[in-house]
Motif scaffolding. Structure first.
Motif, PDB file in Angstrom:
ATOM      1  N   CYS B  92       0.844  -1.193   0.000  1.00 59.12           N
ATOM      2  CA  CYS B  92       0.000   0.000   0.000  1.00 59.12           C
ATOM      3  C   CYS B  92       0.882   1.246   0.000  1.00 59.12           C
ATOM      4  N   THR B  94      -0.658   4.619  -0.334  1.00 59.19           N
ATOM      5  CA  THR B  94      -1.481   5.825  -0.237  1.00 59.19           C
ATOM      6  C   THR B  94      -1.088   6.616   1.022  1.00 59.19           C
ATOM      7  N   PRO B  96      -1.858   7.692   4.219  1.00 57.52           N
ATOM      8  CA  PRO B  96      -1.570   7.258   5.594  1.00 57.52           C
ATOM      9  C   PRO B  96      -0.398   6.283   5.670  1.00 57.52           C
ATOM     10  N   CYS B  97      -0.269   5.400   4.694  1.00 58.13           N
ATOM     11  CA  CYS B  97       0.887   4.499   4.699  1.00 58.13           C
ATOM     12  C   CYS B  97       2.159   5.267   4.350  1.00 58.13           C
ATOM     13  N   CYS B 140      -4.847   2.440  -0.924  1.00 58.48           N
ATOM     14  CA  CYS B 140      -5.274   2.206   0.467  1.00 58.48           C
ATOM     15  C   CYS B 140      -6.020   0.884   0.667  1.00 58.48           C
ATOM     16  N   LEU B 141      -5.506   0.074   1.576  1.00 55.85           N
ATOM     17  CA  LEU B 141      -6.091  -1.239   1.851  1.00 55.85           C
ATOM     18  C   LEU B 141      -7.032  -1.195   3.057  1.00 55.85           C
ATOM     19  N   ALA B 142      -7.440   0.001   3.448  1.00 54.14           N
ATOM     20  CA  ALA B 142      -8.359   0.177   4.578  1.00 54.14           C
ATOM     21  C   ALA B 142      -7.800  -0.432   5.859  1.00 54.14           C
ATOM     22  N   SER B 143      -6.542  -0.204   6.099  1.00 49.34           N
ATOM     23  CA  SER B 143      -5.897  -0.637   7.345  1.00 49.34           C
ATOM     24  C   SER B 143      -4.904   0.420   7.785  1.00 49.34           C
ATOM     25  N   CYS B 144      -5.251   1.672   7.602  1.00 49.81           N
ATOM     26  CA  CYS B 144      -4.297   2.759   7.818  1.00 49.81           C
ATOM     27  C   CYS B 144      -3.892   2.907   9.280  1.00 49.81           C
ATOM     28  N   VAL B 149       1.237  -1.225   5.576  1.00 48.98           N
ATOM     29  CA  VAL B 149       0.763  -2.602   5.431  1.00 48.98           C
ATOM     30  C   VAL B 149       1.108  -3.166   4.054  1.00 48.98           C
TER      31      VAL B 149
HETATM   32  S1  FES Z   1      -3.146   4.019   3.245  1.00 45.68           S
HETATM   33 FE1  FES Z   1      -2.296   2.054   3.441  1.00 45.68          FE
HETATM   34  S2  FES Z   1      -3.932   1.039   4.355  1.00 45.68           S
HETATM   35 FE2  FES Z   1      -4.796   2.984   4.086  1.00 45.68          FE
END
Ligand code: FES
Ligand SMILES: Cc1cc2nc3c(=O)[nH]c(=O)nc-3n(C[C@H](O)[C@H](O)[C@H](O)COP(=O)(O)O)c2cc1C
Ligand code: SF4
Lengths: 489, 172
Positions: B92, B94, B96-97, B140-144, B149
């Motif tokens: 990921c 995006t 937040p990551c 984004c894998l919805a685990s920010c 991740v």
């Molecule tokens: S940005 Fe990586 S899980 Fe949301």
């Protein structure tokens, strides 16, 4: 400090709550049974309307009102549960699916009972393998125990739930994109109207509802409207006389990530401030907040001057941003806003479905401009122009000063505003993805203009201190126009 | 159907178990075409990727023109039109990551596997020569909250550091 208020998440950490037996031991399906035993379908719809519940998926549209648009005489009617959760910064639905899937089934049952729906599709993100496995197992258990299928628990009610996996396209979270995808096509959003409530999946009336929205239903039915509306502020909409109630009731699963000490999902009553939420999440990781994205990456950014903004639907809308999906991303003083915008624009350029020219061409264009600026090749004119503003005579006009022309910043704003104009809130596209692109682009640039200018001037990514990077409140368009709503007595 | 198409079709067929799953799937929808995504997922799981033979087979099953299947396959990033490694590693990248140094994780993976990152039009670029791994970037894998991740096939790995990545790869 604001206390967590766990309602949807109350039993989330109970071991094995994803199994039918443990869920039952914690009063599972009791609210559904109460709904069927004590109320007529119309009573439930009225309760949902009176509760003031607003959709948690992004648009924040009143759920009760949406239900009222569904024609009663066209059958079948479908329910699509939106479990596509792909808005960057959002991760609350995932925990429901993985840890407490029966709660979602109970919410679906109540919605189906109220609306006379017999078939539900849960559109679940392709990457949610564990979530889908858990939900599938829960559905199977519910069938085995007579809570799904024909003549549920002898009530004469028939409900089927099917899970439908997505395949990695963000745009399938948009409700009509979701519907197209569910029909087995490219997930390209439809023109509206007709809205899904009137003509949705398989050209039949369709209720599209987010996971979190549906999970609120058991508690509204179980504890009553009065209990529910006590949570969260109800504002008075001052455009009406007397002010019309504008409810922001219930709790919200706030997802907080980025530069905080304890990122995670916090269930809190709607309406706490941004600063309070950061506090709840273990405080800032770093020295100073530089910026906060309040509602998933599509939402306009807030500066450190705006941290007193309350995180609810109305307050954020009036502050020219949005609560969206409730994904809060915090950035500290070390972050470069140009770099952050570049990351987000890469996301949108990748995810545009390609149907509309402004979005298909404009989004990569915006990305390329930001990329150019970040690479140190941002364009600045060699000539200057007269600066307009408040002149010596106190009137708007020529100030007698000159200002630099940052061509790429003008271009960025122009391209973004041609996809969707953030000032007039009009879009030249089929879906509001267009706004989700131009909102961040324009707001980051306008609110952190000094950092963009410095990066262009220096010819390399330049991170300024928080004070230097942020446009002061007097010059911040959103801060100037912001209205702080008042709670009804 | 031409001889040639029949030939292709003969090269892919659902296993008995998958056929049963498909039969159940098709009953969920009022029109067959709607089973497109789950059917393609099932087929990809069996074949490893969505080859022309798979597409032809799915088109015949769902009674739609081949072009409609191709249309869908090219739209969704999770369907592969080329063979991929035994382990598909999704990183990921995006915001937040990115705020939690996903770049470091990606660089480490690249160095360790000795491969580039796959692009949507060239998966081979991210596949190791032994065909064991395919490295790709995803949104984004919805685990920010547990960033950064990665996903290795169906499993999510959280709060990564280069050391943890080593551990994961060693245990595969
Ligand atoms: S940005 Fe990586 S899980 Fe949301
Ligand atoms: C580009 C885009 C992406 C969206 N993604 C999601 C999503 O991932 N999950 C979601 O629940 N809603 C998403 N929405 C909002 C849906 O269109 C829709 O408003 C929502 O599912 C309605 O349910 P609610 O009223 O319960 O919130 C998205 C909207 C847009 C424009
Ligand atoms: S605005 Fe973009 S994402 Fe939405 S329909 Fe148009 S091209 Fe597709």
């Amino acid at each position: 400090m604001v206390e967590e208020k766990r309602i949807l998440y109350e039993h989330l950490d109970v071991p094995e709550i994803h199994t039918f037996d443990v869920f039952r031991q914690h009063d599972g399906y009791a609210c559904f049974e109460k709904a069927v035993a004590d109320y007529q379908p119309d009573d439930i719809a009225k309760m949902v309307m009176d509760s003031g519940l607003k959709g948690r998926g992004g648009a924040g549209f009143s759920t009760g009102l949406k239900w009222s648009f569904v024609p009663k005489d066209i059958k079948p009617c479908y329910l699509c549960c939106n479990a596509d959760e792909s808005e960057p910064g959002t991760f609350s639905n995932r925990y429901v699916l993985e840890k407490n899937p029966h709660l979602l089934i109970e919410g679906i049952l109540i919605c189906c009972y109220a609306m006379g729906i017999e078939t539900t599709y849960v559109y679940i993100r392709g990457e949610f393998t564990l979530g889908k496995k858990r939900l599938d197992a829960a559905i199977k258990a519910a069938y085995a125990n007579g809570y799904l299928g024909k003549n549920i628990r002898g009530t004469g009610l028939n409900v089927d739930i099917y899970t439908h996996p997505g395949a990695g396209a963000y745009i399938c979270g948009e409700e009509t994109g979701l519907i197209e995808s569910l029909e087995g096509k490219r997930g390209q959003p439809r023109n509206k109207p007709p809205f899904p409530a009137v003509e949705g999946v398989f050209r039949k009336p369709t209720v599209v509802q987010n996971v979190e929205t549906l999970c609120n239903l058991p508690f509204i039915v179980g504890n009553g409207v009065e209990w529910y509306t006590k949570m969260g502020p109800t504002y008075g909409d001052a455009r009406f006389d007397p002010p019309k109630p504008d409810p922001n009731t219930g709790t919200k699963l706030y997802c907080i990530s980025g530069d905080v000490n304890k990122p995670g999902v916090y269930e809190l009553e709607l309406g706490l401030t941004c600063a309070e939420l950061i506090e709840v999440a273990g405080g800032l990781r770093g020295e100073q907040v530089k910026a906060v994205i309040p509602g998933g990456s599509s939402a306009p950014i807030l500066t450190h001057y705006e941290l007193d903004t309350r995180l609810d639907f109305t307050s954020l809308t009036l502050a020219k941003s949005m609560l969206g999906s409730g994904g809060i991303i915090v950035m500290n003083e070390t972050r470069n806003i140009v770099d952050c915008l570049l990351n987000i624009m890469k996301f949108y350029a990748h995810e545009s479905c390609g149907q509309c020219t402004p979005c298909r061409w404009g989004t990569p264009w915006v990305r390329d401009i930001v990329q150019r600026i970040a690479d140190g090749n941002g364009r600045k004119s060699t000539i200057t122009r007269p600066k307009f503003g408040i002149a010596e005579n106190g009137r708007w006009g020529d100030t007698g000063e000159t200002e630099d022309i940052y061509e790429d910043l003008d271009l960025l704003e122009s391209v973004a505003n041609n996809i969707a104009n953030v000032d007039t809130m009009t879009w030249n596209t089929i879906c509001v993805f267009g706004i989700a692109v131009s909102w961040p682009a324009v707001s980051y640039m306008r609110k952190f203009r000094p950092e963009f200018e410095a990066t262009i001037r220096e010819g390399k990514l330049t991170t300024l201190s928080v004070e230097e990077a942020t446009v002061p409140p007097e010059e911040n368009y959103a801060y100037q126009q912001r209205i702080v709503p008042r709670e009804l007595e | 159907m031409s001889e040639e198409l029949i030939q292709i079709q003969n090269t892919f067929r659902f296993t008995e178990e998958n056929q049963r799953e498909f039969d159940a799937l098709i009953g969920h929808y009022p029109v067959k075409e709607a089973a497109m995504l789950p059917t393609l997922h099932l087929a990809q799981k069996q074949a490893g990727y969505v080859s022309p033979a798979v597409m032809t087979y799915v088109a015949a099953l769902l009674e739609v023109p081949l072009m409609k299947v191709k249309d869908v396959v090219t739209f969704y990033p999770m369907f592969f039109e080329e063979p991929v490694g035994e382990y598909v590693i999704r990183v990921c990248h995006t915001l937040p990551c990115a705020l939690r140094d996903c770049k470091g994780v990606l660089a480490h993976l690249k160095a360790k596997l000795g491969t580039d990152v796959a692009s949507e039009t060239d998966l081979g670029k991210g596949t190791t020569p032994d065909g064991k791994f395919t490295l790709m970037k995803v949104e984004c894998l919805a685990s920010c909250d547990v960033a950064p991740v990665i996903m290795v096939n169906d499993d999510l790995y959280k709060n990564l550091t280069p050391e943890k990545v080593d551990e994961i790869l060693d245990n595969l």
